[in-house]
Every structure is written in structure tokens, then in C-alpha cells.
Design a protein around this motif. Structure first.
Motif, PDB file in Angstrom:
ATOM      1  N   ILE A  13      10.771  -4.005   0.672  1.00 28.05           N
ATOM      2  CA  ILE A  13       9.653  -3.535  -0.153  1.00 28.05           C
ATOM      3  C   ILE A  13       8.810  -2.528   0.647  1.00 28.05           C
ATOM      4  N   THR A  14       8.596  -2.834   1.922  1.00 24.78           N
ATOM      5  CA  THR A  14       7.855  -1.900   2.786  1.00 24.78           C
ATOM      6  C   THR A  14       8.571  -0.549   2.838  1.00 24.78           C
ATOM      7  N   ILE A  15       9.872  -0.592   2.992  1.00 28.46           N
ATOM      8  CA  ILE A  15      10.661   0.653   3.053  1.00 28.46           C
ATOM      9  C   ILE A  15      10.544   1.429   1.736  1.00 28.46           C
ATOM     10  N   MET A  16      10.576   0.691   0.626  1.00 29.66           N
ATOM     11  CA  MET A  16      10.460   1.328  -0.688  1.00 29.66           C
ATOM     12  C   MET A  16       9.092   2.006  -0.828  1.00 29.66           C
ATOM     13  N   TYR A  17       8.021   1.332  -0.386  1.00 31.66           N
ATOM     14  CA  TYR A  17       6.683   1.934  -0.444  1.00 31.66           C
ATOM     15  C   TYR A  17       6.625   3.181   0.429  1.00 31.66           C
ATOM     16  N   LYS A  18       7.188   3.096   1.618  1.00 28.43           N
ATOM     17  CA  LYS A  18       7.159   4.257   2.519  1.00 28.43           C
ATOM     18  C   LYS A  18       7.894   5.439   1.890  1.00 28.43           C
ATOM     19  N   TYR A  19       9.032   5.135   1.271  1.00 27.78           N
ATOM     20  CA  TYR A  19       9.828   6.198   0.652  1.00 27.78           C
ATOM     21  C   TYR A  19       9.080   6.827  -0.529  1.00 27.78           C
ATOM     22  N   HIS A  20       8.516   5.977  -1.384  1.00 26.63           N
ATOM     23  CA  HIS A  20       7.901   6.485  -2.619  1.00 26.63           C
ATOM     24  C   HIS A  20       6.469   6.991  -2.430  1.00 26.63           C
ATOM     25  N   TYR A  21       5.795   6.539  -1.377  1.00 24.55           N
ATOM     26  CA  TYR A  21       4.397   6.947  -1.184  1.00 24.55           C
ATOM     27  C   TYR A  21       4.172   7.581   0.199  1.00 24.55           C
ATOM     28  N   CYS A  22       4.190   6.779   1.242  1.00 23.52           N
ATOM     29  CA  CYS A  22       3.736   7.213   2.570  1.00 23.52           C
ATOM     30  C   CYS A  22       4.401   8.494   3.067  1.00 23.52           C
ATOM     31  N   LEU A  23       5.703   8.584   2.910  1.00 24.23           N
ATOM     32  CA  LEU A  23       6.442   9.718   3.470  1.00 24.23           C
ATOM     33  C   LEU A  23       6.932  10.665   2.383  1.00 24.23           C
ATOM     34  N   ASN A  24       6.323  10.568   1.225  1.00 22.30           N
ATOM     35  CA  ASN A  24       6.760  11.382   0.086  1.00 22.30           C
ATOM     36  C   ASN A  24       6.297  12.829   0.250  1.00 22.30           C
ATOM     37  N   SER A  25       7.246  13.729   0.358  1.00 19.95           N
ATOM     38  CA  SER A  25       6.915  15.131   0.645  1.00 19.95           C
ATOM     39  C   SER A  25       6.259  15.843  -0.542  1.00 19.95           C
ATOM     40  N   GLN A  26       6.291  15.222  -1.716  1.00 18.56           N
ATOM     41  CA  GLN A  26       5.637  15.821  -2.884  1.00 18.56           C
ATOM     42  C   GLN A  26       4.152  15.439  -2.948  1.00 18.56           C
ATOM     43  N   GLY A  27       3.692  14.686  -1.951  1.00 18.56           N
ATOM     44  CA  GLY A  27       2.272  14.327  -1.906  1.00 18.56           C
ATOM     45  C   GLY A  27       1.909  13.115  -2.751  1.00 18.56           C
ATOM     46  N   ARG A  28       2.916  12.300  -3.093  1.00 19.06           N
ATOM     47  CA  ARG A  28       2.632  11.137  -3.949  1.00 19.06           C
ATOM     48  C   ARG A  28       1.726  10.123  -3.242  1.00 19.06           C
ATOM     49  N   TRP A  29       1.634  10.218  -1.913  1.00 19.96           N
ATOM     50  CA  TRP A  29       0.765   9.301  -1.160  1.00 19.96           C
ATOM     51  C   TRP A  29      -0.694   9.435  -1.603  1.00 19.96           C
ATOM     52  N   LYS A  30      -1.036  10.575  -2.193  1.00 19.02           N
ATOM     53  CA  LYS A  30      -2.418  10.743  -2.681  1.00 19.02           C
ATOM     54  C   LYS A  30      -2.703   9.835  -3.874  1.00 19.02           C
ATOM     55  N   GLU A  31      -1.661   9.318  -4.508  1.00 15.44           N
ATOM     56  CA  GLU A  31      -1.822   8.401  -5.650  1.00 15.44           C
ATOM     57  C   GLU A  31      -1.785   6.943  -5.213  1.00 15.44           C
ATOM     58  N   CYS A  32      -1.468   6.709  -3.937  1.00 16.84           N
ATOM     59  CA  CYS A  32      -1.364   5.333  -3.426  1.00 16.84           C
ATOM     60  C   CYS A  32      -2.712   4.619  -3.571  1.00 16.84           C
ATOM     61  N   LYS A  33      -2.683   3.426  -4.141  1.00 16.68           N
ATOM     62  CA  LYS A  33      -3.934   2.696  -4.357  1.00 16.68           C
ATOM     63  C   LYS A  33      -4.568   2.305  -3.024  1.00 16.68           C
ATOM     64  N   ARG A  34      -3.767   2.090  -1.995  1.00 22.19           N
ATOM     65  CA  ARG A  34      -4.340   1.801  -0.674  1.00 22.19           C
ATOM     66  C   ARG A  34      -5.064   3.046  -0.130  1.00 22.19           C
ATOM     67  N   PHE A  35      -4.483   4.200  -0.327  1.00 18.42           N
ATOM     68  CA  PHE A  35      -5.090   5.454   0.123  1.00 18.42           C
ATOM     69  C   PHE A  35      -6.419   5.674  -0.597  1.00 18.42           C
ATOM     70  N   LEU A  36      -6.424   5.484  -1.912  1.00 17.96           N
ATOM     71  CA  LEU A  36      -7.633   5.696  -2.709  1.00 17.96           C
ATOM     72  C   LEU A  36      -8.709   4.673  -2.343  1.00 17.96           C
ATOM     73  N   THR A  37      -8.290   3.430  -2.117  1.00 13.75           N
ATOM     74  CA  THR A  37      -9.241   2.370  -1.761  1.00 13.75           C
ATOM     75  C   THR A  37      -9.885   2.655  -0.406  1.00 13.75           C
ATOM     76  N   LYS A  38      -9.080   3.033   0.563  1.00 12.93           N
ATOM     77  CA  LYS A  38      -9.605   3.331   1.904  1.00 12.93           C
ATOM     78  C   LYS A  38     -10.585   4.503   1.846  1.00 12.93           C
ATOM     79  N   ASN A  39     -10.257   5.519   1.073  1.00 12.88           N
ATOM     80  CA  ASN A  39     -11.148   6.676   0.977  1.00 12.88           C
ATOM     81  C   ASN A  39     -12.462   6.325   0.295  1.00 12.88           C
TER      82      ASN A  39
END
Ligand code: SF4
Length: 81
Positions: A25-51
Motif C-alpha cells: 500500500i505504501t508503494i502504491m501511494y508513493k507511485y500514485h502520489y509522492c513520486l508522481n511526475s504529473q504533480g498528483r502529490w499536490k492532491e494528496c490529503k496528507r500534503f494538504l493537511t500538513k500545509n
């Protein structure tokens, strides 16, 4: 220049593997969010919460369906009360 990965990678407990969830699951999150070259990490709820709050509790997953208001309420009840 657009970042190719999440700007919070080095401080995010999920990215660092410090949140107990299955490794695939961690790998799936990293693939779809953290390391997503299309910038999908900006939609990550953890990213938004931290900001918004300056920190992100462990129960928030990148694809959480909770709104930021619901997360705020849950933090108040579970962390402040
Ligand atoms: S889980 Fe979200 S906040 Fe954490 S590194 Fe990945 S994209 Fe960034």
C-alpha cells in the motif's frame, strides 16, 4: 521549475515508512502520489493537511475521503481533548 516529487517526501512519516500500513500500500501511494511526475502529490490529503495545519496525523492517508474540516475536527477530539 515544477518539482517531480512531493516537496514533503523527506519529512512525511508515510513516505519514510513510519506509519504501519502494508508495504504494498505504501508503494502504491508513493507511485500514485509522492513520486508522481504529473504533480498528483499536490492532491494528496496528507500534503494538504500538513500545509493547512503545520502537521499531519498518522490516520490521514493520501486518498482520504475526509474533508480538511473533518480532519481538523478529528484532530481536535483525538489530539487536543
Ligand atoms: S504521502 Fe503525501 S505528503 Fe507524504 S510524501 Fe507522499 S505525497 Fe507528500
Amino acid at each position: 521549475m515544477e518539482k517531480k516529487h512531493c516537496t514533503l517526501c523527506f519529512e512525511c512519516e508515510l513516505f519514510k515508512g513510519n506509519i504501519l500500513i502494508p508495504e504494498d500500500i505504501t508503494i502504491m501511494y508513493k507511485y500514485h502520489y509522492c513520486l508522481n511526475s504529473q504533480g498528483r502529490w499536490k492532491e494528496c490529503k496528507r500534503f494538504l493537511t500538513k500545509n493547512l495545519f503545520g502537521f499531519c496525523p498518522g490516520f490521514v492517508m493520501p486518498n482520504s475521503l475526509l474533508s480538511l474540516d473533518q480532519i481538523k475536527q478529528k484532530v481536535r477530539v483525538e489530539y487536543v481533548a
